[in-house]
Design a protein around this motif. Structure first.
Motif, PDB file in Angstrom:
ATOM      1  N   ARG A   1       0.845  -1.196   0.000  1.00  0.00           N
ATOM      2  CA  ARG A   1       0.000   0.000   0.000  1.00  0.00           C
ATOM      3  C   ARG A   1       0.882   1.249   0.000  1.00  0.00           C
ATOM      4  O   ARG A   1       1.888   1.312   0.692  1.00  0.00           O
ATOM      5  CB  ARG A   1      -0.891   0.025   1.231  1.00  0.00           C
ATOM      6  CG  ARG A   1      -1.748   1.271   1.332  1.00  0.00           C
ATOM      7  CD  ARG A   1      -2.543   1.199   2.645  1.00  0.00           C
ATOM      8  NE  ARG A   1      -3.240   2.413   2.894  1.00  0.00           N
ATOM      9  CZ  ARG A   1      -2.860   3.339   3.776  1.00  0.00           C
ATOM     10  NH1 ARG A   1      -1.768   3.180   4.492  1.00  0.00           N
ATOM     11  NH2 ARG A   1      -3.572   4.417   3.957  1.00  0.00           N
ATOM     12  N   THR A   2       0.473   2.240  -0.790  1.00  0.00           N
ATOM     13  CA  THR A   2       1.172   3.515  -0.845  1.00  0.00           C
ATOM     14  C   THR A   2       0.138   4.629  -0.775  1.00  0.00           C
ATOM     15  O   THR A   2      -0.906   4.544  -1.410  1.00  0.00           O
ATOM     16  CB  THR A   2       1.978   3.643  -2.157  1.00  0.00           C
ATOM     17  OG1 THR A   2       2.914   2.567  -2.222  1.00  0.00           O
ATOM     18  CG2 THR A   2       2.719   4.965  -2.224  1.00  0.00           C
ATOM     19  N   GLU A   3       0.447   5.649  -0.016  1.00  0.00           N
ATOM     20  CA  GLU A   3      -0.394   6.842   0.067  1.00  0.00           C
ATOM     21  C   GLU A   3       0.150   7.832  -0.952  1.00  0.00           C
ATOM     22  O   GLU A   3       1.259   8.348  -0.787  1.00  0.00           O
ATOM     23  CB  GLU A   3      -0.323   7.424   1.485  1.00  0.00           C
ATOM     24  CG  GLU A   3      -1.253   8.571   1.723  1.00  0.00           C
ATOM     25  CD  GLU A   3      -2.643   8.125   2.118  1.00  0.00           C
ATOM     26  OE1 GLU A   3      -3.508   8.994   2.223  1.00  0.00           O
ATOM     27  OE2 GLU A   3      -2.867   6.919   2.316  1.00  0.00           O
ATOM     28  N   LEU A   4      -0.605   8.052  -2.025  1.00  0.00           N
ATOM     29  CA  LEU A   4      -0.172   8.990  -3.060  1.00  0.00           C
ATOM     30  C   LEU A   4      -0.721  10.381  -2.746  1.00  0.00           C
ATOM     31  O   LEU A   4      -1.929  10.550  -2.585  1.00  0.00           O
ATOM     32  CB  LEU A   4      -0.681   8.566  -4.438  1.00  0.00           C
ATOM     33  CG  LEU A   4       0.075   7.457  -5.139  1.00  0.00           C
ATOM     34  CD1 LEU A   4      -0.585   7.125  -6.467  1.00  0.00           C
ATOM     35  CD2 LEU A   4       1.525   7.841  -5.361  1.00  0.00           C
ATOM     36  N   MET A   5       0.169  11.355  -2.663  1.00  0.00           N
ATOM     37  CA  MET A   5      -0.224  12.742  -2.445  1.00  0.00           C
ATOM     38  C   MET A   5      -0.524  13.334  -3.819  1.00  0.00           C
ATOM     39  O   MET A   5       0.353  13.396  -4.684  1.00  0.00           O
ATOM     40  CB  MET A   5       0.897  13.510  -1.748  1.00  0.00           C
ATOM     41  CG  MET A   5       1.448  12.807  -0.490  1.00  0.00           C
ATOM     42  SD  MET A   5       0.206  12.155   0.640  1.00  0.00           S
ATOM     43  CE  MET A   5      -0.398  13.650   1.345  1.00  0.00           C
ATOM     44  N   LEU A   6      -1.780  13.715  -4.030  1.00  0.00           N
ATOM     45  CA  LEU A   6      -2.242  14.140  -5.344  1.00  0.00           C
ATOM     46  C   LEU A   6      -1.996  15.634  -5.588  1.00  0.00           C
ATOM     47  O   LEU A   6      -1.763  16.396  -4.658  1.00  0.00           O
ATOM     48  CB  LEU A   6      -3.724  13.804  -5.495  1.00  0.00           C
ATOM     49  CG  LEU A   6      -4.063  12.319  -5.279  1.00  0.00           C
ATOM     50  CD1 LEU A   6      -5.566  12.103  -5.350  1.00  0.00           C
ATOM     51  CD2 LEU A   6      -3.339  11.439  -6.283  1.00  0.00           C
ATOM     52  N   ALA A   7      -2.074  16.021  -6.847  1.00  0.00           N
ATOM     53  CA  ALA A   7      -1.827  17.399  -7.268  1.00  0.00           C
ATOM     54  C   ALA A   7      -3.079  17.942  -7.956  1.00  0.00           C
ATOM     55  O   ALA A   7      -3.936  17.170  -8.407  1.00  0.00           O
ATOM     56  CB  ALA A   7      -0.643  17.430  -8.239  1.00  0.00           C
ATOM     57  N   PRO A   8      -3.200  19.265  -8.060  1.00  0.00           N
ATOM     58  CA  PRO A   8      -4.333  19.821  -8.813  1.00  0.00           C
ATOM     59  C   PRO A   8      -4.340  19.244 -10.233  1.00  0.00           C
ATOM     60  O   PRO A   8      -3.303  19.181 -10.899  1.00  0.00           O
ATOM     61  CB  PRO A   8      -4.053  21.327  -8.831  1.00  0.00           C
ATOM     62  CG  PRO A   8      -3.201  21.553  -7.609  1.00  0.00           C
ATOM     63  CD  PRO A   8      -2.353  20.309  -7.489  1.00  0.00           C
ATOM     64  N   SER A   9      -5.506  18.808 -10.682  1.00  0.00           N
ATOM     65  CA  SER A   9      -5.609  18.132 -11.986  1.00  0.00           C
ATOM     66  C   SER A   9      -5.070  18.961 -13.138  1.00  0.00           C
ATOM     67  O   SER A   9      -4.510  18.408 -14.085  1.00  0.00           O
ATOM     68  CB  SER A   9      -7.062  17.745 -12.265  1.00  0.00           C
ATOM     69  OG  SER A   9      -7.433  16.682 -11.424  1.00  0.00           O
ATOM     70  N   ASP A  10      -5.208  20.287 -13.067  1.00  0.00           N
ATOM     71  CA  ASP A  10      -4.735  21.103 -14.178  1.00  0.00           C
ATOM     72  C   ASP A  10      -3.206  21.162 -14.263  1.00  0.00           C
ATOM     73  O   ASP A  10      -2.654  21.686 -15.229  1.00  0.00           O
ATOM     74  CB  ASP A  10      -5.342  22.506 -14.140  1.00  0.00           C
ATOM     75  CG  ASP A  10      -4.957  23.301 -12.901  1.00  0.00           C
ATOM     76  OD1 ASP A  10      -4.334  22.742 -11.978  1.00  0.00           O
ATOM     77  OD2 ASP A  10      -5.287  24.499 -12.863  1.00  0.00           O
ATOM     78  N   THR A  11      -2.502  20.596 -13.274  1.00  0.00           N
ATOM     79  CA  THR A  11      -1.036  20.555 -13.327  1.00  0.00           C
ATOM     80  C   THR A  11      -0.514  19.181 -13.751  1.00  0.00           C
ATOM     81  O   THR A  11       0.688  19.004 -13.881  1.00  0.00           O
ATOM     82  CB  THR A  11      -0.418  20.911 -11.958  1.00  0.00           C
ATOM     83  OG1 THR A  11      -0.755  19.889 -11.005  1.00  0.00           O
ATOM     84  CG2 THR A  11      -0.906  22.265 -11.466  1.00  0.00           C
TER      85      THR A  11
END
Length: 172
Positions: A66-76
């Protein structure tokens, strides 16, 4: 009686004016134990999701971990394959790569509602099954794919959450 009302009136007014503090939501029932093949769902490292081809080369998931992915604003995020659903303009997303050594059915578990695509090259893989996680498990979505050996990209789009727990498992 009137004097009691005058005594407590300021307290009642203050209580009505104060914003209500809600306790964090809790699951109404304890979660059932996860099956042995999902035991890895409980813990894992955090990793910034890739936002383009350069960062994708360094953002790798390990099957079975399991990995916790830190997401970014979709437009980037510059996806190599246009996601099937992008979500709202204010949504979050990202990518990570993973490798498959043996052909088989693999399940992608996601801890937040979002759209996922598994891509090899520039072709999205077709999912074979969809399900939700058990109540209170922290698993929002489960999607199965038949995958051949090789390197893949997991694309996440349309998330309202800033982080997404991800686990890829080999299905028997």
């Amino acid at each position: 009686m009137r004097s009691l009302f005058l005594l407590f009136a300021p307290v009642l007014v203050a209580a009505q004016a104060a914003p209500m503090q809600h306790a964090p939501e809790t699951c109404p029932t304890p979660a059932a134990p996860l099956p042995a093949d999902l035991a890895a769902w409980k813990t894992g490292p955090s990793l910034a999701a890739a936002t383009d081809r350069n960062t994708l080369a360094r953002t790798r998931l390990t099957v079975g971990r399991r990995t916790e992915l830190m997401l970014a604003p979709s437009d980037t995020v510059r996806y190599p394959f246009t996601p099937s659903k992008l979500g709202e303009p204010t949504s979050l997303g990202g990518m990570a790569s993973f490798s498959i050594a043996r052909a088989g059915t693999y399940r992608v578990l996601l801890g937040t509602p979002a759209w996922i695509d598994v891509v090899k090259g520039r072709k999205a893989q077709t999912s074979t099954a969809h399900a939700h996680g058990a109540a209170s498990s922290g698993i929002a979505k489960m999607v199965d794919f038949k995958l051949a050996p090789g390197r893949y990209t997991l694309q996440i789009a349309g998330s309202k959450a800033a982080a997404a727990s991800v686990l890829i498992t080999n299905r028997p």
